[in-house]
Design a protein around this motif. Sequence first.
Motif, PDB file in Angstrom:
ATOM      1  N   VAL A 107    -143.626  27.572 -75.132  1.00  0.00           N
ATOM      2  CA  VAL A 107    -144.761  27.856 -74.247  1.00  0.00           C
ATOM      3  C   VAL A 107    -144.986  29.362 -74.172  1.00  0.00           C
ATOM      4  O   VAL A 107    -146.110  29.838 -74.162  1.00  0.00           O
ATOM      5  CB  VAL A 107    -144.524  27.264 -72.844  1.00  0.00           C
ATOM      6  CG1 VAL A 107    -145.559  27.760 -71.851  1.00  0.00           C
ATOM      7  CG2 VAL A 107    -144.549  25.745 -72.905  1.00  0.00           C
ATOM      8  N   ARG A 108    -143.903  30.093 -74.166  1.00  0.00           N
ATOM      9  CA  ARG A 108    -144.000  31.544 -74.029  1.00  0.00           C
ATOM     10  C   ARG A 108    -144.700  32.199 -75.222  1.00  0.00           C
ATOM     11  O   ARG A 108    -145.270  33.285 -75.107  1.00  0.00           O
ATOM     12  CB  ARG A 108    -142.613  32.143 -73.850  1.00  0.00           C
ATOM     13  CG  ARG A 108    -142.679  33.592 -73.472  1.00  0.00           C
ATOM     14  CD  ARG A 108    -141.374  34.084 -72.993  1.00  0.00           C
ATOM     15  NE  ARG A 108    -141.551  35.478 -72.591  1.00  0.00           N
ATOM     16  CZ  ARG A 108    -140.682  36.170 -71.956  1.00  0.00           C
ATOM     17  NH1 ARG A 108    -139.549  35.625 -71.615  1.00  0.00           N
ATOM     18  NH2 ARG A 108    -140.914  37.417 -71.643  1.00  0.00           N
ATOM     19  N   ILE A 109    -144.667  31.562 -76.343  1.00  0.00           N
ATOM     20  CA  ILE A 109    -145.336  32.112 -77.519  1.00  0.00           C
ATOM     21  C   ILE A 109    -146.819  32.320 -77.245  1.00  0.00           C
ATOM     22  O   ILE A 109    -147.407  33.313 -77.646  1.00  0.00           O
ATOM     23  CB  ILE A 109    -145.129  31.198 -78.748  1.00  0.00           C
ATOM     24  CG1 ILE A 109    -143.683  31.260 -79.201  1.00  0.00           C
ATOM     25  CG2 ILE A 109    -146.061  31.575 -79.888  1.00  0.00           C
ATOM     26  CD1 ILE A 109    -143.321  30.239 -80.264  1.00  0.00           C
ATOM     27  N   GLY A 110    -147.418  31.372 -76.508  1.00  0.00           N
ATOM     28  CA  GLY A 110    -148.846  31.480 -76.232  1.00  0.00           C
ATOM     29  C   GLY A 110    -149.170  32.088 -74.883  1.00  0.00           C
ATOM     30  O   GLY A 110    -150.299  32.503 -74.637  1.00  0.00           O
ATOM     31  N   VAL A 111    -148.205  32.176 -73.995  1.00  0.00           N
ATOM     32  CA  VAL A 111    -148.448  32.673 -72.639  1.00  0.00           C
ATOM     33  C   VAL A 111    -147.459  33.798 -72.358  1.00  0.00           C
ATOM     34  O   VAL A 111    -146.271  33.679 -72.633  1.00  0.00           O
ATOM     35  CB  VAL A 111    -148.237  31.541 -71.601  1.00  0.00           C
ATOM     36  CG1 VAL A 111    -148.478  32.041 -70.192  1.00  0.00           C
ATOM     37  CG2 VAL A 111    -149.131  30.358 -71.911  1.00  0.00           C
ATOM     38  N   THR A 112    -147.955  34.891 -71.811  1.00  0.00           N
ATOM     39  CA  THR A 112    -147.067  35.995 -71.461  1.00  0.00           C
ATOM     40  C   THR A 112    -146.637  35.868 -70.006  1.00  0.00           C
ATOM     41  O   THR A 112    -147.443  35.563 -69.125  1.00  0.00           O
ATOM     42  CB  THR A 112    -147.767  37.348 -71.668  1.00  0.00           C
ATOM     43  OG1 THR A 112    -148.950  37.379 -70.885  1.00  0.00           O
ATOM     44  CG2 THR A 112    -148.106  37.565 -73.128  1.00  0.00           C
ATOM     45  N   PHE A 113    -145.361  36.045 -69.757  1.00  0.00           N
ATOM     46  CA  PHE A 113    -144.811  35.998 -68.402  1.00  0.00           C
ATOM     47  C   PHE A 113    -144.481  37.416 -67.975  1.00  0.00           C
ATOM     48  O   PHE A 113    -143.806  38.146 -68.695  1.00  0.00           O
ATOM     49  CB  PHE A 113    -143.540  35.147 -68.355  1.00  0.00           C
ATOM     50  CG  PHE A 113    -143.788  33.695 -68.628  1.00  0.00           C
ATOM     51  CD1 PHE A 113    -144.394  32.888 -67.684  1.00  0.00           C
ATOM     52  CD2 PHE A 113    -143.414  33.130 -69.832  1.00  0.00           C
ATOM     53  CE1 PHE A 113    -144.621  31.556 -67.926  1.00  0.00           C
ATOM     54  CE2 PHE A 113    -143.628  31.793 -70.094  1.00  0.00           C
ATOM     55  CZ  PHE A 113    -144.232  31.000 -69.139  1.00  0.00           C
ATOM     56  N   ASP A 114    -144.933  37.779 -66.773  1.00  0.00           N
ATOM     57  CA  ASP A 114    -144.651  39.109 -66.260  1.00  0.00           C
ATOM     58  C   ASP A 114    -143.324  39.168 -65.512  1.00  0.00           C
ATOM     59  O   ASP A 114    -142.827  40.226 -65.222  1.00  0.00           O
ATOM     60  CB  ASP A 114    -145.778  39.553 -65.316  1.00  0.00           C
ATOM     61  CG  ASP A 114    -147.099  39.708 -66.048  1.00  0.00           C
ATOM     62  OD1 ASP A 114    -147.066  39.929 -67.278  1.00  0.00           O
ATOM     63  OD2 ASP A 114    -148.145  39.591 -65.396  1.00  0.00           O
ATOM     64  N   SER A 115    -142.785  38.005 -65.182  1.00  0.00           N
ATOM     65  CA  SER A 115    -141.604  37.989 -64.340  1.00  0.00           C
ATOM     66  C   SER A 115    -140.534  37.056 -64.907  1.00  0.00           C
ATOM     67  O   SER A 115    -140.834  35.958 -65.378  1.00  0.00           O
ATOM     68  CB  SER A 115    -142.003  37.530 -62.942  1.00  0.00           C
ATOM     69  OG  SER A 115    -140.864  37.283 -62.162  1.00  0.00           O
ATOM     70  N   ALA A 116    -139.306  37.481 -64.834  1.00  0.00           N
ATOM     71  CA  ALA A 116    -138.196  36.639 -65.284  1.00  0.00           C
ATOM     72  C   ALA A 116    -138.043  35.427 -64.374  1.00  0.00           C
ATOM     73  O   ALA A 116    -137.637  34.352 -64.820  1.00  0.00           O
ATOM     74  CB  ALA A 116    -136.909  37.438 -65.320  1.00  0.00           C
ATOM     75  N   SER A 117    -138.385  35.580 -63.104  1.00  0.00           N
ATOM     76  CA  SER A 117    -138.258  34.446 -62.184  1.00  0.00           C
ATOM     77  C   SER A 117    -139.271  33.353 -62.514  1.00  0.00           C
ATOM     78  O   SER A 117    -138.971  32.170 -62.389  1.00  0.00           O
ATOM     79  CB  SER A 117    -138.422  34.900 -60.733  1.00  0.00           C
ATOM     80  OG  SER A 117    -139.693  35.460 -60.527  1.00  0.00           O
ATOM     81  N   VAL A 118    -140.462  33.732 -62.966  1.00  0.00           N
ATOM     82  CA  VAL A 118    -141.454  32.740 -63.379  1.00  0.00           C
ATOM     83  C   VAL A 118    -140.933  31.983 -64.592  1.00  0.00           C
ATOM     84  O   VAL A 118    -141.038  30.746 -64.665  1.00  0.00           O
ATOM     85  CB  VAL A 118    -142.815  33.400 -63.678  1.00  0.00           C
ATOM     86  CG1 VAL A 118    -143.772  32.393 -64.279  1.00  0.00           C
ATOM     87  CG2 VAL A 118    -143.403  34.015 -62.417  1.00  0.00           C
TER      88      VAL A 118
END
Length: 98
Positions: A24-35
């Motif tokens: 999922v992360r390949i297509g979506v960037t996460f700003d937070s490690a908790s997310v």
Amino acid sequence: MNLFASFMRTVVPIVAGLVLTLLVRIGVTFDSASVASVVTAVLTGAYYTVFRLLEALAVKIRNKPLATVAGILLGWATPPEYPPTAGTPVRLTPEPNA
């Protein structure tokens, strides 16, 4: 052996959740490690629930190949069996008279 089966049924869904999260992360960037941690936990829980329910359904309808596939995707081909503990009542069925 039951301890190993129990361990595998815990670890494989966790690894699957991590892999799904990375996909999922390949297509979506996460700003937070908790997310990312929450997403991992949710995907892991969903993965385990889907395949555990599928395994239970397969056992109920007596579809051994489906139960085996679902079990393998949970990390072990069959649910672990635990011996009764000292405090657990054991139900004995009487033997028929011969």
